[in-house]
Design a protein around this motif. Structure first.
Motif, short mmCIF file in Angstrom:
data_model
loop_
_atom_site.label_atom_id
_atom_site.label_comp_id
_atom_site.label_asym_id
_atom_site.label_seq_id
_atom_site.Cartn_x
_atom_site.Cartn_y
_atom_site.Cartn_z
N THR A 52 0.83 -1.20 0.00
CA THR A 52 0.00 0.00 0.00
C THR A 52 0.87 1.25 0.00
O THR A 52 0.66 2.17 -0.80
CB THR A 52 -0.95 0.02 1.22
N ALA A 53 1.85 1.29 0.88
CA ALA A 53 2.77 2.44 0.91
C ALA A 53 3.57 2.51 -0.39
O ALA A 53 3.87 3.62 -0.87
CB ALA A 53 3.70 2.34 2.11
N ALA A 54 3.88 1.36 -0.98
CA ALA A 54 4.66 1.36 -2.23
C ALA A 54 3.93 2.12 -3.33
O ALA A 54 4.51 2.99 -3.99
CB ALA A 54 4.94 -0.07 -2.67
N PHE A 55 2.64 1.84 -3.51
CA PHE A 55 1.96 2.56 -4.59
C PHE A 55 1.51 3.96 -4.17
O PHE A 55 1.47 4.88 -4.98
CB PHE A 55 0.81 1.75 -5.20
N LEU A 56 1.20 4.17 -2.89
CA LEU A 56 0.79 5.51 -2.46
C LEU A 56 1.93 6.51 -2.55
O LEU A 56 1.73 7.67 -2.95
CB LEU A 56 0.24 5.47 -1.03
N LEU A 57 3.13 6.09 -2.19
CA LEU A 57 4.27 7.01 -2.27
C LEU A 57 4.51 7.46 -3.70
O LEU A 57 4.72 8.65 -3.97
CB LEU A 57 5.53 6.35 -1.70
N ALA A 58 4.46 6.51 -4.64
CA ALA A 58 4.66 6.87 -6.05
C ALA A 58 3.53 7.76 -6.54
O ALA A 58 3.75 8.72 -7.28
CB ALA A 58 4.75 5.59 -6.90
N LEU A 59 2.32 7.45 -6.13
CA LEU A 59 1.15 8.23 -6.53
C LEU A 59 1.25 9.67 -6.02
O LEU A 59 1.06 10.63 -6.77
CB LEU A 59 -0.10 7.54 -6.00
N PHE A 60 1.58 9.82 -4.74
CA PHE A 60 1.69 11.16 -4.15
C PHE A 60 2.79 11.97 -4.84
O PHE A 60 2.59 13.14 -5.16
CB PHE A 60 1.99 11.06 -2.65
N GLU A 61 3.94 11.33 -5.05
CA GLU A 61 5.05 12.06 -5.67
C GLU A 61 4.68 12.50 -7.09
O GLU A 61 5.04 13.60 -7.52
CB GLU A 61 6.30 11.18 -5.70
N SER A 62 3.96 11.68 -7.80
CA SER A 62 3.54 12.04 -9.16
C SER A 62 2.64 13.28 -9.13
O SER A 62 2.81 14.21 -9.93
CB SER A 62 2.80 10.87 -9.81
N LEU A 63 1.69 13.30 -8.20
CA LEU A 63 0.76 14.44 -8.13
C LEU A 63 1.47 15.71 -7.64
O LEU A 63 1.12 16.82 -8.06
CB LEU A 63 -0.40 14.12 -7.19
N ILE A 64 2.45 15.55 -6.76
CA ILE A 64 3.18 16.71 -6.25
C ILE A 64 4.06 17.32 -7.34
O ILE A 64 4.14 18.54 -7.52
CB ILE A 64 4.06 16.31 -5.05
N ASN A 65 4.72 16.45 -8.11
CA ASN A 65 5.72 16.91 -9.07
C ASN A 65 5.12 17.38 -10.39
O ASN A 65 5.77 18.10 -11.15
CB ASN A 65 6.75 15.80 -9.34
N GLU A 66 3.90 16.95 -10.70
CA GLU A 66 3.22 17.38 -11.91
C GLU A 66 2.16 18.42 -11.54
O GLU A 66 1.37 18.20 -10.62
CB GLU A 66 2.56 16.19 -12.61
N SER A 67 2.13 19.49 -12.27
CA SER A 67 1.13 20.52 -11.99
C SER A 67 -0.27 20.01 -12.34
O SER A 67 -0.46 19.29 -13.32
CB SER A 67 1.42 21.78 -12.81
N ALA A 68 -1.23 20.39 -11.53
CA ALA A 68 -2.62 20.03 -11.83
C ALA A 68 -3.08 20.77 -13.08
O ALA A 68 -2.58 21.85 -13.39
CB ALA A 68 -3.51 20.40 -10.64
N PRO A 69 -4.02 20.18 -13.83
CA PRO A 69 -4.53 20.86 -15.03
C PRO A 69 -5.08 22.25 -14.68
O PRO A 69 -5.64 22.45 -13.60
CB PRO A 69 -5.65 19.93 -15.51
N ASP A 70 -4.90 23.19 -15.59
CA ASP A 70 -5.39 24.56 -15.35
C ASP A 70 -6.90 24.58 -15.21
O ASP A 70 -7.45 25.31 -14.39
CB ASP A 70 -4.95 25.48 -16.50
N GLU A 71 -7.57 23.80 -16.04
CA GLU A 71 -9.02 23.77 -16.02
C GLU A 71 -9.49 22.45 -15.41
O GLU A 71 -9.26 21.38 -15.98
CB GLU A 71 -9.58 23.91 -17.44
#
Length: 385
Positions: A52-71
């Motif tokens: 669970t931590a293995a996929f959550l850590l990767a998931l969180f880092e992806s969302l942090i490092n990539e900007s959310a869509p403008d719209e």
């Protein structure tokens, strides 16, 4: 490998420190270098190995490092985690909330048996980042146009083998089609087994995935003493009552295969004066949550459960697991006895084998890699027979 070696973002490192997580488990050490680099990952690991931590850590880092869509619109998650059971989904949500301690990501769980309107209000309160869901409830929200998956950047499918066992794959296929193409998202899939069906799903849903396989050092934990009693089917209830009346049984989870069997067993024990709760798929989710909390707090001493309801439950301090009936799937034997002997403590599993289910023993022993010594119950357990 230490988590500090993975170059995780500061808020995640701080949350991990608060959780006393310092060293990666084998599945984390092998999968995270790939998933953090954006690769698809197909991981084989048992429940309780840290996946669970293995996929959550990767998931969180992806969302942090990539900007959310403008719209962005309400109900458009950036990441989706699919779980086969409500209990496991809620456990994943709990872990995600802990990792989110120093972030401001909006996490919503969508599971059956919980108030629909409350989930919808939480979903629409602000832009959602992560949805953790069971397949049926997520499809319901998608069909009613409360959830759109066209902006999903990360898709996680947890316990793919259990999804297959429970007949959820047609629903998961629909959800996957709602998401962007497989080359426009990151996909992580975890399973306790890599059978042919799971392999085909991986080929269909992933792009050149990194394959990570963690074989457990011991299928059954060394901290659990395993006992197997040969009993008659008409003796089981009295022997069970004698077992759970012994002084060394502080708390116990009692497993049976069918819902009706669990309900009947629960009613028998409750009428006999035992403080016992029931966990099965036909119990309303809010009641199941209350039952689990009462068991954790010691207000209930015993819990009768099916495999589906019992999988993914992590409660420290369970002294005994009792297999009232031997499981139909050998892997479920391992999952059951893993409910005790946790967090460095010792535990005891007691299994009943009778004329109705003793034929399941060879496949369980094959998985364990050794014989389970059959014995007759001691005289102290035969009182009243």
């Amino acid at each position: 490998m230490l988590f500090t070696e993975l170059s995780l973002s500061a808020p995640i490192q701080k949350a991990l420190a608060d959780m006393n997580f310092t060293t990666c488990s084998p599945i984390q050490e092998k999968s995270l270098p790939w998933s953090l680099a954006g690769h698809d990952v197909m991981g084989k690991a048992q429940t309780g190995t840290g996946k669970t931590a293995a996929f959550l850590l990767a998931l969180f880092e992806s969302l942090i490092n990539e900007s959310a869509p403008d719209e962005r619109y309400a109900g458009e998650p950036r990441a989706v985690v699919l779980s086969p059971t409500r209990e496991l989904a809620l456990q994943i949500e709990k872990d995600a909330i802990e990792l989110n301690k120093y972030l401001n990501l909006h996490i919503v769980s969508l599971v059956g048996g919980v108030d629909y309107d409350k989930q919808m209000k939480k979903l629409q309160a602000k832009h959602v980042d992560i949805v953790i869901a069971t397949p049926g409830r997520l499809i319901d929200f998608c069909e009613k146009r409360y959830v759109y998956l066209d902006q999903c950047e990360v898709l996680v499918i947890d316990e793919a083998d259990r999804m297959l066992d429970m007949g959820f794959i047609p629903q998961v296929k629909r959800i996957e089609r709602y998401c962007p193409r497989k080359d426009c998202r990151q996909t992580m899939m975890f399973s306790a087994t890599f059978n042919n069906d799971v392999e085909r799903l991986g080929e269909r849903w992933m792009v050149d995935p990194a394959r990570v396989e963690i074989e457990p050092k011991s299928v059954a934990t060394d901290t659990v003493e395993q006992k197997l009693y040969m009993v008659g089917s008409d003796e089981k209830l009295d022997i069970l009552k004698n077992i759970i009346s012994e002084d060394d049984v502080n708390s116990a989870m009692i497993f049976a295969n069918r819902r009706d069997e669990c309900r009947r067993l629960h009613d028998e024990l409750r009428h006999a004066g035992y403080k016992v709760g029931l966990l099965s798929g036909d119990i309303a989710q809010n009641k199941r949550i209350k039952t689990l909390e009462a068991f954790k707090k010691g207000q209930l001493k015993f819990l009768v459960a099916t495999d589906v309801a019992g999988r993914g439950i992590h409660i420290d301090g369970v002294s005994h697991v009792i297999n009232y009936t031997l499981p139909e799937e050998p892997e479920d034997y391992v999952h059951r006895i893993g409910r005790t002997g946790r967090a460095g403590t010792s535990g005891t599993s007691i299994s009943f084998a009778c004329e109705d289910d003793a034929f399941r023993l060879p496949s369980i022993e094959k998985l364990l890699g050794g014989k389970l010594e059959c014995e007759h119950p001691p005289e102290s357990l035969l009182k009243g027979l």
